[in-house]
Design a protein around this motif. Structure first.
Motif, PDB file in Angstrom:
ATOM      1  N   LYS A   1       3.025  12.333 -16.293  1.00  0.00           N
ATOM      2  CA  LYS A   1       3.371  10.963 -15.911  1.00  0.00           C
ATOM      3  C   LYS A   1       4.014  10.223 -17.079  1.00  0.00           C
ATOM      4  CE  LYS A   1       1.290   6.902 -13.741  1.00  0.00           C
ATOM      5  NZ  LYS A   1       0.025   6.398 -13.189  1.00  0.00           N
TER       6      LYS A   1
ATOM      7  N   GLN B   1       3.926  18.185  -9.446  1.00  0.00           N
ATOM      8  CA  GLN B   1       3.439  16.912  -8.914  1.00  0.00           C
ATOM      9  C   GLN B   1       4.278  15.722  -9.381  1.00  0.00           C
ATOM     10  OE1 GLN B   1       1.018  16.549  -6.682  1.00  0.00           O
ATOM     11  NE2 GLN B   1       0.620  18.731  -6.579  1.00  0.00           N
ATOM     12  N   TYR B   2       5.523  15.955  -9.782  1.00  0.00           N
ATOM     13  CA  TYR B   2       6.345  14.857 -10.309  1.00  0.00           C
ATOM     14  C   TYR B   2       6.550  13.758  -9.269  1.00  0.00           C
ATOM     15  CZ  TYR B   2      10.345  16.600  -7.717  1.00  0.00           C
ATOM     16  OH  TYR B   2      11.173  16.988  -6.709  1.00  0.00           O
ATOM     17  N   SER B   3       6.673  14.120  -7.981  1.00  0.00           N
ATOM     18  CA  SER B   3       6.901  13.093  -6.947  1.00  0.00           C
ATOM     19  C   SER B   3       5.676  12.193  -6.796  1.00  0.00           C
ATOM     20  CB  SER B   3       7.286  13.724  -5.616  1.00  0.00           C
ATOM     21  OG  SER B   3       6.273  14.587  -5.169  1.00  0.00           O
ATOM     22  N   ARG B   4       4.497  12.768  -6.962  1.00  0.00           N
ATOM     23  CA  ARG B   4       3.279  11.958  -6.906  1.00  0.00           C
ATOM     24  C   ARG B   4       3.243  10.969  -8.074  1.00  0.00           C
ATOM     25  NH1 ARG B   4      -2.422  14.737  -6.081  1.00  0.00           N
ATOM     26  NH2 ARG B   4      -1.426  15.046  -4.079  1.00  0.00           N
ATOM     27  N   ARG B   5       3.652  11.433  -9.251  1.00  0.00           N
ATOM     28  CA  ARG B   5       3.681  10.545 -10.420  1.00  0.00           C
ATOM     29  C   ARG B   5       4.680   9.401 -10.216  1.00  0.00           C
ATOM     30  NH1 ARG B   5      -0.267  12.413 -10.134  1.00  0.00           N
ATOM     31  NH2 ARG B   5      -0.872  14.412 -10.976  1.00  0.00           N
TER      32      ARG B   5
ATOM     33  N   ARG C   1       5.485   8.091  -7.281  1.00  0.00           N
ATOM     34  CA  ARG C   1       4.838   7.150  -6.345  1.00  0.00           C
ATOM     35  C   ARG C   1       3.807   6.298  -7.073  1.00  0.00           C
ATOM     36  NH1 ARG C   1       5.161  11.489  -2.947  1.00  0.00           N
ATOM     37  NH2 ARG C   1       2.999  12.100  -3.237  1.00  0.00           N
ATOM     38  N   GLU C   2       3.065   6.892  -7.996  1.00  0.00           N
ATOM     39  CA  GLU C   2       2.081   6.123  -8.759  1.00  0.00           C
ATOM     40  C   GLU C   2       2.765   5.026  -9.572  1.00  0.00           C
ATOM     41  OE1 GLU C   2       0.051   9.092 -11.053  1.00  0.00           O
ATOM     42  OE2 GLU C   2      -1.096   9.812  -9.321  1.00  0.00           O
TER      43      GLU C   2
ATOM     44  N   GLU D   1       3.920   2.428  -6.822  1.00  0.00           N
ATOM     45  CA  GLU D   1       2.890   1.749  -6.042  1.00  0.00           C
ATOM     46  C   GLU D   1       1.772   1.154  -6.886  1.00  0.00           C
ATOM     47  OE1 GLU D   1       1.735   4.648  -3.152  1.00  0.00           O
ATOM     48  OE2 GLU D   1       3.764   4.801  -2.358  1.00  0.00           O
TER      49      GLU D   1
ATOM     50  N   HIS E   1      -2.639   6.493   6.918  1.00  0.00           N
ATOM     51  CA  HIS E   1      -2.694   5.713   5.692  1.00  0.00           C
ATOM     52  C   HIS E   1      -2.637   4.253   6.081  1.00  0.00           C
ATOM     53  CE1 HIS E   1      -1.747   9.269   3.217  1.00  0.00           C
ATOM     54  NE2 HIS E   1      -1.038   9.630   4.260  1.00  0.00           N
TER      55      HIS E   1
ATOM     56  N   SER F   1       1.463   9.710   7.620  1.00  0.00           N
ATOM     57  CA  SER F   1       2.111  10.032   6.344  1.00  0.00           C
ATOM     58  C   SER F   1       3.626   9.955   6.443  1.00  0.00           C
ATOM     59  CB  SER F   1       1.724  11.439   5.889  1.00  0.00           C
ATOM     60  OG  SER F   1       0.342  11.551   5.771  1.00  0.00           O
TER      61      SER F   1
ATOM     62  N   GLN G   1       5.908   7.146   4.432  1.00  0.00           N
ATOM     63  CA  GLN G   1       6.916   7.520   3.435  1.00  0.00           C
ATOM     64  C   GLN G   1       8.252   6.892   3.770  1.00  0.00           C
ATOM     65  OE1 GLN G   1       5.574   8.450   0.623  1.00  0.00           O
ATOM     66  NE2 GLN G   1       7.601   9.114   0.119  1.00  0.00           N
TER      67      GLN G   1
END
Length: 191
Positions: free
Chosen positions: A10, A39-43, A45-46, A49, A124, A147, A151
């Protein structure tokens, strides 16, 4: 002997984005910047968001294609607590109960198979007016979304349609579409 602390994926993505403000970045560049982390896409989003970074995707801008990202401006440097604070379990339960445990955009329910992804639907809680646009974490601004819809809805969702508008759309539709709406409503509410 001091040991050098390894940067998280991250943090590496954060630094890469800051070095590329205003430039369209492709997903493979982000993954490379994160030393291949999947997991770059999750990072991303973090960062969007939870920390309020203004990172655009193809869902936000017609100029961007899937897999392209754009950090439009440097973050303020102070963490916006409105983005960090999560929803309470009580508020989540209220939203799901009010919405009948159904996605408010496509009508799917948990356990249904999403025709687009062929995966079981997970719900969600989404904002009607996105937090990045000033929306609040309150019952009137929240809805249940699957989901897929959550998105796709980020930062582009319109206000909830009125009953008059919905009825006008149903009246304009053909009999087959009207019958499909009727059957869906009858299945959802019984009768």
């Amino acid at each position: 002997m001091t040991e050098k602390k390894k940067s998280s994926s991250k943090e590496k993505i954060r630094q890469f984005l800051l070095a590329n403000i205003g430039r369209v970045i492709k997903s493979h560049e982000l993954q490379a910047a994160a030393d291949g982390a999947v997991q770059y896409s999750r990072r991303l989003r973090e960062l969007r968001e939870q920390e309020g970074w203004k990172i655009l995707t193809h869902n936000d801008s017609l100029e961007l294609k899937p897999g392209e990202y754009l950090l439009t401006e440097a973050p303020s440097g102070t963490l916006d607590l409105a983005f960090v604070r999560g929803l309470s379990s009580k508020l989540r339960a209220e939203v799901l109960d009010r919405n009948g445990f159904t996605c408010q955009m496509c009508g799917l329910t948990p356990g249904d198979i999403d025709p687009g992804t062929r995966r079981k639907v997970r719900l969600h809680i989404g904002h009607i007016k996105d937090k990045s646009l000033g929306g609040k974490d309150e019952l009137s601004n929240l809805r249940s979304l699957c989901s897929t819809c959550n998105q796709g809805a980020k930062n582009i969702t319109a206000e909830k349609p009125t009953a008059i508008w919905l009825l006008s759309q149903i009246r304009r539709a053909g009999q087959d579409e009207q019958r499909a709406v009727y059957n869906w409503l009858r299945g959802r509410f019984g009768g």
